[in-house]
Design a protein around this motif. Sequence first.
Motif, PDB file in Angstrom:
ATOM      1  N   VAL A 248     131.498  21.280  76.697  1.00 23.49           N
ATOM      2  CA  VAL A 248     130.197  21.012  76.069  1.00 23.49           C
ATOM      3  C   VAL A 248     130.134  21.648  74.696  1.00 23.49           C
ATOM      4  O   VAL A 248     130.956  22.485  74.339  1.00 23.49           O
ATOM      5  CB  VAL A 248     129.030  21.575  76.922  1.00 23.49           C
ATOM      6  CG1 VAL A 248     128.868  20.790  78.214  1.00 23.49           C
ATOM      7  CG2 VAL A 248     129.225  23.060  77.190  1.00 23.49           C
ATOM      8  N   GLU A 249     129.114  21.230  73.921  1.00 19.76           N
ATOM      9  CA  GLU A 249     128.848  21.922  72.654  1.00 19.76           C
ATOM     10  C   GLU A 249     127.367  22.253  72.562  1.00 19.76           C
ATOM     11  O   GLU A 249     126.543  21.637  73.256  1.00 19.76           O
ATOM     12  CB  GLU A 249     129.307  21.076  71.473  1.00 19.76           C
ATOM     13  CG  GLU A 249     128.787  19.666  71.503  1.00 19.76           C
ATOM     14  CD  GLU A 249     129.757  18.700  70.836  1.00 19.76           C
ATOM     15  OE1 GLU A 249     129.278  17.852  70.072  1.00 19.76           O
ATOM     16  OE2 GLU A 249     130.983  18.801  71.082  1.00 19.76           O
ATOM     17  N   ALA A 250     127.081  23.242  71.709  1.00 20.88           N
ATOM     18  CA  ALA A 250     125.691  23.700  71.580  1.00 20.88           C
ATOM     19  C   ALA A 250     124.803  22.554  71.103  1.00 20.88           C
ATOM     20  O   ALA A 250     125.223  21.692  70.334  1.00 20.88           O
ATOM     21  CB  ALA A 250     125.628  24.870  70.613  1.00 20.88           C
ATOM     22  N   ASN A 251     123.579  22.554  71.615  1.00 25.76           N
ATOM     23  CA  ASN A 251     122.662  21.446  71.332  1.00 25.76           C
ATOM     24  C   ASN A 251     121.245  22.005  71.238  1.00 25.76           C
ATOM     25  O   ASN A 251     120.367  21.652  71.986  1.00 25.76           O
ATOM     26  CB  ASN A 251     122.797  20.409  72.456  1.00 25.76           C
ATOM     27  CG  ASN A 251     121.971  19.164  72.193  1.00 25.76           C
ATOM     28  OD1 ASN A 251     121.788  18.779  71.048  1.00 25.76           O
ATOM     29  ND2 ASN A 251     121.479  18.559  73.258  1.00 25.76           N
ATOM     30  N   GLY A 252     121.075  22.996  70.360  1.00 28.40           N
ATOM     31  CA  GLY A 252     119.764  23.628  70.238  1.00 28.40           C
ATOM     32  C   GLY A 252     119.572  24.693  71.298  1.00 28.40           C
ATOM     33  O   GLY A 252     120.450  24.924  72.115  1.00 28.40           O
ATOM     34  N   ALA A 253     118.400  25.353  71.287  1.00 27.60           N
ATOM     35  CA  ALA A 253     118.151  26.466  72.209  1.00 27.60           C
ATOM     36  C   ALA A 253     118.064  25.964  73.644  1.00 27.60           C
ATOM     37  O   ALA A 253     117.380  25.001  73.942  1.00 27.60           O
ATOM     38  CB  ALA A 253     116.862  27.176  71.833  1.00 27.60           C
ATOM     39  N   VAL A 256     122.904  22.231  76.112  1.00 27.72           N
ATOM     40  CA  VAL A 256     124.246  21.878  75.650  1.00 27.72           C
ATOM     41  C   VAL A 256     124.444  20.387  75.864  1.00 27.72           C
ATOM     42  O   VAL A 256     123.772  19.759  76.670  1.00 27.72           O
ATOM     43  CB  VAL A 256     125.341  22.663  76.400  1.00 27.72           C
ATOM     44  CG1 VAL A 256     125.308  24.139  76.058  1.00 27.72           C
ATOM     45  CG2 VAL A 256     125.233  22.440  77.901  1.00 27.72           C
ATOM     46  N   ARG A 257     125.438  19.831  75.139  1.00 27.79           N
ATOM     47  CA  ARG A 257     125.655  18.399  75.238  1.00 27.79           C
ATOM     48  C   ARG A 257     127.127  18.108  75.560  1.00 27.79           C
ATOM     49  O   ARG A 257     128.033  18.725  75.005  1.00 27.79           O
ATOM     50  CB  ARG A 257     125.269  17.735  73.907  1.00 27.79           C
ATOM     51  CG  ARG A 257     125.486  16.234  73.941  1.00 27.79           C
ATOM     52  CD  ARG A 257     124.770  15.494  72.843  1.00 27.79           C
ATOM     53  NE  ARG A 257     125.070  14.076  73.001  1.00 27.79           N
ATOM     54  CZ  ARG A 257     124.437  13.280  73.854  1.00 27.79           C
ATOM     55  NH1 ARG A 257     123.436  13.742  74.576  1.00 27.79           N
ATOM     56  NH2 ARG A 257     124.785  12.010  73.971  1.00 27.79           N
ATOM     57  N   SER A 258     127.332  17.189  76.462  1.00 25.39           N
ATOM     58  CA  SER A 258     128.688  16.747  76.771  1.00 25.39           C
ATOM     59  C   SER A 258     128.921  15.395  76.135  1.00 25.39           C
ATOM     60  O   SER A 258     128.223  14.434  76.440  1.00 25.39           O
ATOM     61  CB  SER A 258     128.881  16.661  78.290  1.00 25.39           C
ATOM     62  OG  SER A 258     129.984  15.819  78.561  1.00 25.39           O
ATOM     63  N   GLN A 259     129.935  15.318  75.251  1.00 23.76           N
ATOM     64  CA  GLN A 259     130.261  14.046  74.602  1.00 23.76           C
ATOM     65  C   GLN A 259     130.734  13.027  75.628  1.00 23.76           C
ATOM     66  O   GLN A 259     130.292  11.897  75.675  1.00 23.76           O
ATOM     67  CB  GLN A 259     131.370  14.258  73.571  1.00 23.76           C
ATOM     68  CG  GLN A 259     130.966  15.035  72.336  1.00 23.76           C
ATOM     69  CD  GLN A 259     130.062  14.225  71.411  1.00 23.76           C
ATOM     70  OE1 GLN A 259     129.776  13.040  71.661  1.00 23.76           O
ATOM     71  NE2 GLN A 259     129.582  14.855  70.350  1.00 23.76           N
ATOM     72  N   SER A 260     131.646  13.483  76.480  1.00 21.45           N
ATOM     73  CA  SER A 260     132.292  12.536  77.389  1.00 21.45           C
ATOM     74  C   SER A 260     131.315  11.937  78.402  1.00 21.45           C
ATOM     75  O   SER A 260     131.429  10.773  78.760  1.00 21.45           O
ATOM     76  CB  SER A 260     133.459  13.213  78.110  1.00 21.45           C
ATOM     77  OG  SER A 260     132.993  14.356  78.791  1.00 21.45           O
ATOM     78  N   ALA A 263     125.591  13.151  78.013  1.00 20.15           N
ATOM     79  CA  ALA A 263     124.378  13.723  78.599  1.00 20.15           C
ATOM     80  C   ALA A 263     124.168  15.138  78.096  1.00 20.15           C
ATOM     81  O   ALA A 263     125.114  15.796  77.667  1.00 20.15           O
ATOM     82  CB  ALA A 263     124.481  13.727  80.116  1.00 20.15           C
ATOM     83  N   SER A 264     122.917  15.590  78.142  1.00 20.89           N
ATOM     84  CA  SER A 264     122.585  16.965  77.782  1.00 20.89           C
ATOM     85  C   SER A 264     122.189  17.725  79.040  1.00 20.89           C
ATOM     86  O   SER A 264     121.643  17.148  79.978  1.00 20.89           O
ATOM     87  CB  SER A 264     121.419  16.998  76.802  1.00 20.89           C
ATOM     88  OG  SER A 264     121.826  16.404  75.599  1.00 20.89           O
ATOM     89  N   PHE A 265     122.504  19.031  79.037  1.00 20.01           N
ATOM     90  CA  PHE A 265     122.155  19.850  80.200  1.00 20.01           C
ATOM     91  C   PHE A 265     121.395  21.079  79.766  1.00 20.01           C
ATOM     92  O   PHE A 265     121.692  21.667  78.724  1.00 20.01           O
ATOM     93  CB  PHE A 265     123.420  20.268  80.951  1.00 20.01           C
ATOM     94  CG  PHE A 265     124.287  19.104  81.352  1.00 20.01           C
ATOM     95  CD1 PHE A 265     123.825  18.176  82.293  1.00 20.01           C
ATOM     96  CD2 PHE A 265     125.536  18.923  80.781  1.00 20.01           C
ATOM     97  CE1 PHE A 265     124.619  17.092  82.656  1.00 20.01           C
ATOM     98  CE2 PHE A 265     126.325  17.848  81.142  1.00 20.01           C
ATOM     99  CZ  PHE A 265     125.868  16.933  82.079  1.00 20.01           C
ATOM    100  N   GLU A 273     126.332  29.958  72.743  1.00 22.01           N
ATOM    101  CA  GLU A 273     127.000  30.482  71.558  1.00 22.01           C
ATOM    102  C   GLU A 273     127.618  29.306  70.822  1.00 22.01           C
ATOM    103  O   GLU A 273     127.743  28.217  71.368  1.00 22.01           O
ATOM    104  CB  GLU A 273     128.099  31.476  71.944  1.00 22.01           C
ATOM    105  CG  GLU A 273     127.545  32.808  72.417  1.00 22.01           C
ATOM    106  CD  GLU A 273     128.645  33.675  72.986  1.00 22.01           C
ATOM    107  OE1 GLU A 273     129.737  33.715  72.385  1.00 22.01           O
ATOM    108  OE2 GLU A 273     128.423  34.281  74.038  1.00 22.01           O
ATOM    109  N   ALA A 274     128.024  29.561  69.607  1.00 17.47           N
ATOM    110  CA  ALA A 274     128.472  28.445  68.777  1.00 17.47           C
ATOM    111  C   ALA A 274     129.857  27.929  69.140  1.00 17.47           C
ATOM    112  O   ALA A 274     130.131  26.746  69.058  1.00 17.47           O
ATOM    113  CB  ALA A 274     128.441  28.853  67.316  1.00 17.47           C
ATOM    114  N   LYS A 275     130.757  28.835  69.553  1.00 22.17           N
ATOM    115  CA  LYS A 275     132.160  28.397  69.692  1.00 22.17           C
ATOM    116  C   LYS A 275     132.363  27.456  70.876  1.00 22.17           C
ATOM    117  O   LYS A 275     131.535  27.348  71.768  1.00 22.17           O
ATOM    118  CB  LYS A 275     133.086  29.608  69.765  1.00 22.17           C
ATOM    119  CG  LYS A 275     132.977  30.429  71.027  1.00 22.17           C
ATOM    120  CD  LYS A 275     134.089  31.476  70.986  1.00 22.17           C
ATOM    121  CE  LYS A 275     134.042  32.339  72.236  1.00 22.17           C
ATOM    122  NZ  LYS A 275     135.125  33.284  72.305  1.00 22.17           N
ATOM    123  N   ALA A 276     133.488  26.799  70.861  1.00 17.70           N
ATOM    124  CA  ALA A 276     133.799  25.805  71.890  1.00 17.70           C
ATOM    125  C   ALA A 276     133.589  26.393  73.269  1.00 17.70           C
ATOM    126  O   ALA A 276     134.045  27.490  73.561  1.00 17.70           O
ATOM    127  CB  ALA A 276     135.238  25.342  71.731  1.00 17.70           C
TER     128      ALA A 276
END
Lengths: 357, 269
Positions: A248-253, A256-260, A263-265, A273-276
């Motif tokens: 996942v990647e950060a998606n605001g407070a 997180v968001r999963s590209q694959s 969807a957002s969780f 945190e910012a890193k992968a």
Amino acid sequence: MTAMSKPILQLKNVRKAFGTLAAVDDVNLSIGEGEFFTIVGPSGSGKTTLIRMLAGMEKPTSGDILLHDKRINDTPANERPTCMVFQSLALFPHRTVGQNIEFALKIRNVDPAVREKRARELMQQLHLPADYYSKNVTLCSGGERQRVALARALAFDPQILFFDEPLSAIDYKLRKTLEKELKDIHRETGKTFVYITHSLEEAMVMSDRIGVMRRGKLIQVGSPNEIYSTPRSRFVSEFMGDVNVIPVEANGAGSVRSQSLGASFKVPANSVEAKAQCLVVRPEFLRFLDTPAEAQNSLKGILYNEYALGSRIQYQVRVGEKVFLVEKLRQQPFKGKLDDEVLIGWDPENAILVADE
Amino acid sequence: MSDSNYSVRHILIGVWTAAVLMFVFLPSATILIASMTASRYFTFPITAFGFDWWSKTINSLEVRSLAYTSLSIAAVVTVIAVVLGFFGALAFARYDWRGRKLYQKFILLPIFFPQSVLGLALLLWFNALGFTLSWKTAVLAHLVWIAPVVTLVMAIQVYSFDPSLEEAATDLGASRWQTFREVTLPVLMPGIFSGSLFAFLLSWGNFPLSLFTTGADNTLPKYLYAKMVAGYTPGVPVLGTISTAAAAIVLFGGYVAMLLLTRNRKAAL
């Protein structure tokens, strides 16, 4: 055991290099007196090299090993008050059970009658039949040999007992019994045990604390509960057993968001945190839902297969390309059939965000 | 498979085994028969049996001296070959060191040298170095061939030795010497034992190396050859039988000793 007792063994920046390869790389660790400490890692992670340095069979390239605050780097194995149970057990094949157990006492010139008395006490403590005293050790079964090896090490009366994967060649059922016996022996003797294994499951059963090793480095140290519930990396969480890992990647407070998965969780707000990162959800925290409103995060998938694990049942659910594992207790009702469309979900506090390494 | 098939197969295996054993042992048995003649000459089949040549041979002072020389050589060769072979085998199979692969190949080469050529080469060396040929030079010659054989025999045992046994002994407080005495040596004992049997028997029966290197001293195989070529008496097969029987007794005695040794290990303290 939670609060750590007085340290008996300390490692400071310990490093062991073979040629250019660092088998053990800058390890710092403090083991408390009377603690059952387990070092766990896959093969090639450097755990065997580490324990061999602790027992005195290898010398560190750099760094210090302290026993009761005294540097023991250069103290040979036969002058250290520690003892090891080997992976091969290394029982002396030309000796009887009794002679094996008494070896350390014979080396110290202890009177034969005293030796025999001590050996027989240990045999009783470790559930070895008394008439095994004069039996050749090669005629003993696998489990009996384990007990002889442990008795031989205990007869030495070491301050620390090291174990180099002694149970790895034992079948599952006997291993489970011996793991518990070993923990009982730890309680009875009150000695410090340092154990090496590649099985985190084995480590969980016995240890007060666990250190996870990877590529020569100690990447996380903590109680079994800490390692289980708050792994720091994807590696540690996956090492623990079946887990669902979603990159996942950060998606605001708090999100997180999963590209694959597209969807957002929701996640606990302070954990982003910012890193992968990866979102880790254990199979037992995933549950089947009737409506999306029953959990804060949910996904729709196909029930592909089921595996009976004794008291629990594990289900394989496919969400697009991604495979999820869902576990529930056998007695919990569930009417889903294979190839049904199912809804699975979890709440933010049941997922962990870890570094993708 | 039917029962009759099974029994036919068993009979065939029995016949085959008997044939192989005959092929191997019949020549030696012939020597025994040839020794029991009353005649002066080497004839076969034997017309009159007698044991005169047995009593003559056993009472002969010359034969006693021959046996003594052969025994001395074999005994000294055994002791030295076992020491060389034991440490050679540790280097061969136990320790990892630079040049080990090369050593493993070269140490085995002398086994395959033609022994008569090796004997001749050693004779040239002994002359060049100014050694007087005697049973002592024969010991050196035997060692060149036998030490590699013993190394190989012992290395087989060392390969199955678990190095963690030594580590465990050290870990339990044993010094280097105690580890060697209490663990390494006794665990490798069967290998040392079979190595010494090999050394003794190969030296006892050796002819080509002794031929060139014993000088004025004479060994049993060398004497047998000389007598066969010139001056045959039925004392030759008598001595041949005794020599073979001695080897068989050593071998069988060794086997029994080995059985007792392992049984003692498995019995009570």
